[in-house]
Design an enzyme around this catalytic site. Structure first.
Site, PDB file in Angstrom:
ATOM      1  N   TYR A  93       0.863  -1.180   0.000  1.00 32.21           N
ATOM      2  CA  TYR A  93       0.000   0.000   0.000  1.00 32.21           C
ATOM      3  C   TYR A  93       0.898   1.228   0.000  1.00 32.21           C
ATOM      4  O   TYR A  93       1.785   1.361   0.837  1.00 32.21           O
ATOM      5  CB  TYR A  93      -0.887  -0.013   1.254  1.00 32.21           C
ATOM      6  CG  TYR A  93      -1.775   1.201   1.385  1.00 32.21           C
ATOM      7  CD1 TYR A  93      -2.892   1.359   0.567  1.00 32.21           C
ATOM      8  CD2 TYR A  93      -1.504   2.188   2.326  1.00 32.21           C
ATOM      9  CE1 TYR A  93      -3.725   2.474   0.692  1.00 32.21           C
ATOM     10  CE2 TYR A  93      -2.322   3.297   2.462  1.00 32.21           C
ATOM     11  CZ  TYR A  93      -3.428   3.428   1.635  1.00 32.21           C
ATOM     12  OH  TYR A  93      -4.246   4.529   1.760  1.00 32.21           O
ATOM     13  N   ASP A 140       9.297   2.708  -0.478  1.00 34.68           N
ATOM     14  CA  ASP A 140       8.292   3.405   0.326  1.00 34.68           C
ATOM     15  C   ASP A 140       8.589   3.055   1.780  1.00 34.68           C
ATOM     16  O   ASP A 140       8.221   1.980   2.258  1.00 34.68           O
ATOM     17  CB  ASP A 140       6.897   2.943  -0.098  1.00 34.68           C
ATOM     18  CG  ASP A 140       5.804   3.556   0.774  1.00 34.68           C
ATOM     19  OD1 ASP A 140       6.132   4.136   1.820  1.00 34.68           O
ATOM     20  OD2 ASP A 140       4.627   3.432   0.399  1.00 34.68           O
ATOM     21  N   LYS A 180       5.073   9.645   8.560  1.00 33.39           N
ATOM     22  CA  LYS A 180       4.867   9.150   9.925  1.00 33.39           C
ATOM     23  C   LYS A 180       5.906   9.672  10.936  1.00 33.39           C
ATOM     24  O   LYS A 180       5.793  10.785  11.402  1.00 33.39           O
ATOM     25  CB  LYS A 180       4.779   7.627   9.920  1.00 33.39           C
ATOM     26  CG  LYS A 180       3.569   7.142   9.062  1.00 33.39           C
ATOM     27  CD  LYS A 180       3.229   5.707   9.297  1.00 33.39           C
ATOM     28  CE  LYS A 180       2.227   5.169   8.284  1.00 33.39           C
ATOM     29  NZ  LYS A 180       0.826   5.289   8.674  1.00 33.39           N
TER      30      LYS A 180
HETATM   31  N1  HOZ Z   1      -3.791   3.357   5.965  1.00 25.35           N
HETATM   32  C1  HOZ Z   1      -3.496   3.413   7.355  1.00 25.35           C
HETATM   33  C2  HOZ Z   1      -3.011   2.111   7.870  1.00 25.35           C
HETATM   34  N2  HOZ Z   1      -2.014   1.466   7.106  1.00 25.35           N
HETATM   35  C3  HOZ Z   1      -4.697   3.818   8.151  1.00 25.35           C
HETATM   36  C4  HOZ Z   1      -4.620   5.212   8.558  1.00 25.35           C
HETATM   37  C5  HOZ Z   1      -5.699   5.647   9.545  1.00 25.35           C
HETATM   38  O1  HOZ Z   1      -6.798   5.126   9.513  1.00 25.35           O
HETATM   39  O2  HOZ Z   1      -5.437   6.521  10.328  1.00 25.35           O
END
Ligand code: HOZ
Length: 429
Positions: A145, A240, A268
């Site tokens: 992802y 990534d 992050k």
């Molecule tokens: N896509 C995020 C986890 N891999 C989720 C982000 C969120 O819901 O804060």
């Protein structure tokens, strides 16, 4: 018995105002059942919900909070930064300082551009790669992802995997026509894609340690293979490292595995819990970015002084001796204790762990790719999740995510978690 009345009331109101009552799909607990708990505040490794229930937190805002919630050094620097003004839309010295720290720590990064999210970082890195190579196609791995930009929502992990969606509606086929796919850890498939599309692939983008289909480890030599084949085929290699950057080591997975990509995406942790993203890499590639070069990319809040200040103080704390050794030891201890708990309860789980990241897969063996990760029993994960929540342990509300340990977790937290897991594994059967 804990009640969740206030959480339920707030979530009901939220559903009348926001799609699914949330601002990011996986927060809605659809994959695990039950109503989501609404968070009131956090301190260290603990969270409290709107009803006052306390949890040991392993979500850590999905990775950024490696120091834990409301770390005093972060709070203090944010208070000071707020007093000086929250945004200028102009260069500030803190941006330069964080850029210096990132360039010093991450082996592949000679020049960096700050943005506001990981999605922006990957989307922009691809644009740069396409401009630099004069090619259109990109290759990504199933289950990895890279945020929610159009081109990257092909067989993506995280919420897409959690909701069981093949891709996203609203993405024209023409936008993903240039996106090629291969299974992670599958050298033959990667060879085949490069052979079939010779001379047209601008970049291969990969989470070096995928954490959005649950935590899946690269097989020995796989990342070096990706480095070699991209170099041979004239494509750029993009790591990534939005999750792994400053999480596995200050230099990220590229330092950990000794494989240096052309471009790296971050997010992050480098924002210390505030919205941030960054992409960077070789000087000749990054000089394509405007105003140095012809690739346009901009942002009103990019390099925001609050995010930069929180990032700097976080990275400084991470530079202390033994930090990653300590995180690795906690990760290994917790994985071992959870394995023992599962065995004692007769629950068929496999735990993948690297440093302070781990996933409890309700599956017989450790997945190597998306297809094997998808074989995990998500119903059982949901039952385990709910039992753990009831016991005061807040886990990712989806099988296809990773748990994160922070520097604020204490041995006592890990022991309480392992103890709670014994009963929860039994309840998951
Ligand atoms: N896509 C995020 C986890 N891999 C989720 C982000 C969120 O819901 O804060």
């Amino acid at each position: 018995m804990a009640t969740h009345e206030r959480s339920q009331q707030i979530h009901t109101r939220a559903q009348q105002l926001m799609p699914g009552g949330v601002n990011s799909p996986v927060r809605a607990f659809k994959a695990v059942g039950g109503d989501p708990v609404v968070i009131a505040y956090g301190k260290g490794a603990r969270l409290w919900d709107a009803d006052g229930n306390e949890y040991i937190d392993y979500v850590a805002s999905w990775g950024p909070l490696i120091l834990g919630h409301a770390h005093p050094a972060v709070v203090s620097v944010l208070q000071k930064a707020a007093e000086r003004g929250t945004s200028f839309g102009a260069t500030t010295e803190v941006e330069v300082e964080l850029a210096r720290m990132v360039c010093d720590c991450v082996p592949s990064i000679e020049r960096v551009r700050f943005v506001n999210s990981g999605t922006e970082a990957t989307m922009s890195a691809l644009r740069v790669a396409r401009a630099f190579t004069g090619r259109d196609k990109i290759l990504k791995f199933e289950g990895c992802y890279h945020g929610h930009s159009d081109a990257l929502l092909a067989k993506a992990g995280s919420g897409i995997a959690t909701l069981g969606l093949p891709d996203s509606a609203g993405v024209p086929a023409a936008f993903t026509n240039e996106t090629l796919l291969a299974p992670f850890n599958d050298r033959a498939a990667v060879e085949e894609v490069f052979e079939k599309h010779a001379g047209t692939i601008a970049a291969l983008i990969v989470e070096p340690v995928p954490a959005n289909m649950g935590l899946v480890l690269p097989q020995p030599g796989f990342l070096q293979f990706l480095r070699d084949i991209t170099a041979r085929e004239g494509a750029l290699l993009i790591f990534d490292e939005v999750i792994t950057g400053f999480r596995l080591a200050a230099g990220g997975a590229q330092f950990y595995y000794g494989v240096i990509p052309d471009l790296t995406c971050l997010g992050k942790i480098i924002g210390g819990g505030l919205p941030v993203g960054a992409y960077g890499g070789r000087e000749d590639v990054m000089s394509m970015v405007a105003p140095s070069g012809p690739v346009y990319q901009a942002g009103t809040l990019s390099g925001n002084p609050m995010a930069m200040a929180a990032g700097i103080v976080t990275l400084r704390m991470l530079a202390n001796d033994g930090v990653y050794r300590g995180l690795d030891a906690m990760g290994a201890w917790l994985a071992g204790a959870l394995r023992d708990a599962a065995r004692a309860a007769g629950a068929p789980v496999t735990i993948t762990q690297l440093g302070s990241m781990l996933t409890v897969f309700f599956a017989g063996e450790a997945p190597a790719d998306y297809a094997s990760a998808k074989r995990a029993d998500t119903e059982r994960y949901g039952r385990w999740f709910r039992a753990m929540l009831g016991a005061g342990v807040y886990l990712p509300p989806a099988q296809f995510e990773a748990m994160f340990i922070s520097l604020a977790h204490m041995q006592e937290d890990l022991e309480r978690t392992a103890e709670a897991a014994k009963a929860a594994f039994a309840a998951s059967r």
